[in-house]
Design an enzyme around this catalytic site. Sequence first.
Site, PDB file in Angstrom:
ATOM      1  N   SER A 156       0.699  -1.195  -0.060  1.00 35.24           N
ATOM      2  CA  SER A 156       0.086   0.095  -0.140  1.00 35.24           C
ATOM      3  C   SER A 156       0.930   1.301   0.060  1.00 35.24           C
ATOM      4  CB  SER A 156      -0.849  -0.174   1.355  1.00 35.24           C
ATOM      5  OG  SER A 156      -1.466   1.216   1.598  1.00 35.24           O
ATOM      6  N   TYR A 169      -2.208  -1.588  10.242  1.00 34.25           N
ATOM      7  CA  TYR A 169      -2.391  -1.715   8.913  1.00 34.25           C
ATOM      8  C   TYR A 169      -1.036  -1.177   8.265  1.00 34.25           C
ATOM      9  CZ  TYR A 169      -4.001  -1.069   4.037  1.00 34.25           C
ATOM     10  OH  TYR A 169      -3.950  -1.097   2.685  1.00 34.25           O
TER      11      TYR A 169
HETATM   12  N1  LIG Z   1      -8.684  -0.030  -1.800  1.00 32.33           N
HETATM   13  C1  LIG Z   1      -7.609   0.491  -1.368  1.00 32.33           C
HETATM   14  O1  LIG Z   1      -7.827   1.919  -1.155  1.00 32.33           O
HETATM   15  C2  LIG Z   1      -6.345   0.128  -1.007  1.00 32.33           C
HETATM   16  C3  LIG Z   1      -5.234   0.727  -1.012  1.00 32.33           C
HETATM   17  C4  LIG Z   1      -4.070   0.308  -0.577  1.00 32.33           C
HETATM   18  C5  LIG Z   1      -3.939  -1.273  -0.751  1.00 32.33           C
HETATM   19  N2  LIG Z   1      -4.975  -1.906  -0.739  1.00 32.33           N
HETATM   20  C6  LIG Z   1      -5.035  -3.487  -0.517  1.00 32.33           C
HETATM   21  O2  LIG Z   1      -5.353  -4.066  -1.583  1.00 32.33           O
HETATM   22  C7  LIG Z   1      -5.634  -5.344  -1.492  1.00 32.33           C
HETATM   23  C8  LIG Z   1      -6.963  -5.632  -1.954  1.00 32.33           C
HETATM   24  O3  LIG Z   1      -7.968  -4.913  -1.305  1.00 32.33           O
HETATM   25  P1  LIG Z   1      -9.161  -4.166  -2.116  1.00 32.33           P
HETATM   26  O4  LIG Z   1      -9.238  -2.889  -1.862  1.00 32.33           O
HETATM   27  O5  LIG Z   1      -9.609  -5.096  -3.384  1.00 32.33           O
HETATM   28  O6  LIG Z   1     -10.404  -4.864  -0.980  1.00 32.33           O
HETATM   29  P2  LIG Z   1     -11.748  -5.666  -1.092  1.00 32.33           P
HETATM   30  O7  LIG Z   1     -12.180  -5.756   0.454  1.00 32.33           O
HETATM   31  O8  LIG Z   1     -12.424  -5.256  -2.055  1.00 32.33           O
HETATM   32  O9  LIG Z   1     -10.979  -7.232  -1.428  1.00 32.33           O
HETATM   33  C9  LIG Z   1     -10.222  -7.999  -0.297  1.00 32.33           C
HETATM   34  C10 LIG Z   1     -10.857  -9.412  -0.435  1.00 32.33           C
HETATM   35  O10 LIG Z   1      -9.688 -10.103   0.410  1.00 32.33           O
HETATM   36  C11 LIG Z   1     -10.644 -10.913   0.961  1.00 32.33           C
HETATM   37  N3  LIG Z   1     -10.275 -11.629   2.508  1.00 32.33           N
HETATM   38  C12 LIG Z   1      -9.857 -10.804   3.257  1.00 32.33           C
HETATM   39  N4  LIG Z   1      -9.508 -11.505   4.569  1.00 32.33           N
HETATM   40  C13 LIG Z   1      -9.285 -12.791   4.018  1.00 32.33           C
HETATM   41  C14 LIG Z   1      -8.622 -14.076   4.419  1.00 32.33           C
HETATM   42  N5  LIG Z   1      -8.199 -14.058   5.704  1.00 32.33           N
HETATM   43  N6  LIG Z   1      -8.420 -14.879   3.491  1.00 32.33           N
HETATM   44  C15 LIG Z   1      -8.543 -14.931   2.192  1.00 32.33           C
HETATM   45  N7  LIG Z   1      -9.232 -13.653   1.993  1.00 32.33           N
HETATM   46  C16 LIG Z   1      -9.511 -12.576   2.587  1.00 32.33           C
HETATM   47  C17 LIG Z   1     -11.780 -10.416   1.466  1.00 32.33           C
HETATM   48  O11 LIG Z   1     -13.054 -11.423   1.305  1.00 32.33           O
HETATM   49  C18 LIG Z   1     -12.039  -9.728  -0.109  1.00 32.33           C
HETATM   50  O12 LIG Z   1     -12.704 -10.312  -1.109  1.00 32.33           O
HETATM   51  C19 LIG Z   1      -5.644  -5.405   0.212  1.00 32.33           C
HETATM   52  O13 LIG Z   1      -4.415  -6.271   0.607  1.00 32.33           O
HETATM   53  C20 LIG Z   1      -5.699  -4.073   0.544  1.00 32.33           C
HETATM   54  O14 LIG Z   1      -5.081  -3.762   1.921  1.00 32.33           O
HETATM   55  C21 LIG Z   1      -6.216  -1.426  -0.972  1.00 32.33           C
END
Ligand SMILES: NC(=O)c1ccc[n+]([C@@H]2O[C@H](COP(=O)([O-])OP(=O)(O)OC[C@H]3O[C@@H](n4cnc5c(N)ncnc54)[C@H](O)[C@@H]3O)[C@@H](O)[C@H]2O)c1
Length: 265
Positions: A156, A169
């Site tokens: 991130s 986080y």
């Molecule tokens: N959306 C943002 O602004 C953003 C910014 C920086 C980093 N991220 C990172 O991107 C990645 C994806 O997130 P996203 O934004 O697509 O969110 P999201 O919530 O849409 O998707 C995350 C997915 O991970 C799954 N998940 C959660 N815990 C889990 C576990 N223990 N085992 C298996 N699956 C699990 C959830 O069910 C979900 O489907 C994450 O690592 C998040 O930290 C997101």
Amino acid sequence: MKIGTRSKSTSMGKGQFSGKVALVTGGGSGIGRSASLLFARDGARVAVADINDSGSEETVRMVEQSGGKAFVVHADVSKAADVEAMVRATVKRFGRLDFAFNNAGIGGKGVTTVEHTEEDFDRTIAINVKGVWLGMKYEIPQMLEQGGGAIVNTSSIRGVGAFPRLAAYVASKHAVLGLTKVAALEYGKLGIRVNAVCPGVTVTPANERFWAQSPREKEDRIKIQPVGRFGQPDEIAAAAVWLCSDKASYVNGHGMIVDGGFVAK
Ligand SMILES: NC(=O)c1ccc[n+]([C@@H]2O[C@H](COP(=O)([O-])OP(=O)(O)OC[C@H]3O[C@@H](n4cnc5c(N)ncnc54)[C@H](O)[C@@H]3O)[C@@H](O)[C@H]2O)c1
């Protein structure tokens, strides 16, 4: 094209991943769903892993609708037995494993360092850090057996800089970059490249739910984005897919920031 606007999505050169197999954790939503679609669009067969089976099923349906092949693996990335079984199921179904996108993650609680509970801290670290390590622990031996592969872990912008009220986080995403670099050094000579993506604020279902309750917060956040908008999941996924591709053949141990320039400020 004007900065801050986007062209319509274009085909990424059909078939560059033909015969290859990709595993995507957190594939049931957001960035993981977009990555599953992009891997499949380029010819890879995709294992969609998540704890949310209905989300994964929807991703598989979308991949199949666009002519690709995918299947659902139920896996909690914080559990070694699940992650080992996830890799085994992928190889059983599709015969190999070429790319892994260790992307599942959670945001953790938005509280001060003092207010964090042990339970919340442990949960965030278990999913975001241990989950990525476990992924690599079971993916790498399979890739070594095949003579190589490429791994991308999701960090991130909070993995390269801090933010108040997000200690667990921020710590977890810094740790993802550390794990990425160590594995890159260990396995580069053996044909496995390991990189990370560092997304900025991205329009995903969890964020949209949050913004629906705090529209003011959304407006304020958009105002401070150098390109005047948030990222889309497919813009983050495109970076992850590129890092897996041969076009990135000399890129190893890198944390690619995809944030519209936010951390450049
Ligand atoms: N959306 C943002 O602004 C953003 C910014 C920086 C980093 N991220 C990172 O991107 C990645 C994806 O997130 P996203 O934004 O697509 O969110 P999201 O919530 O849409 O998707 C995350 C997915 O991970 C799954 N998940 C959660 N815990 C889990 C576990 N223990 N085992 C298996 N699956 C699990 C959830 O069910 C979900 O489907 C994450 O690592 C998040 O930290 C997101």
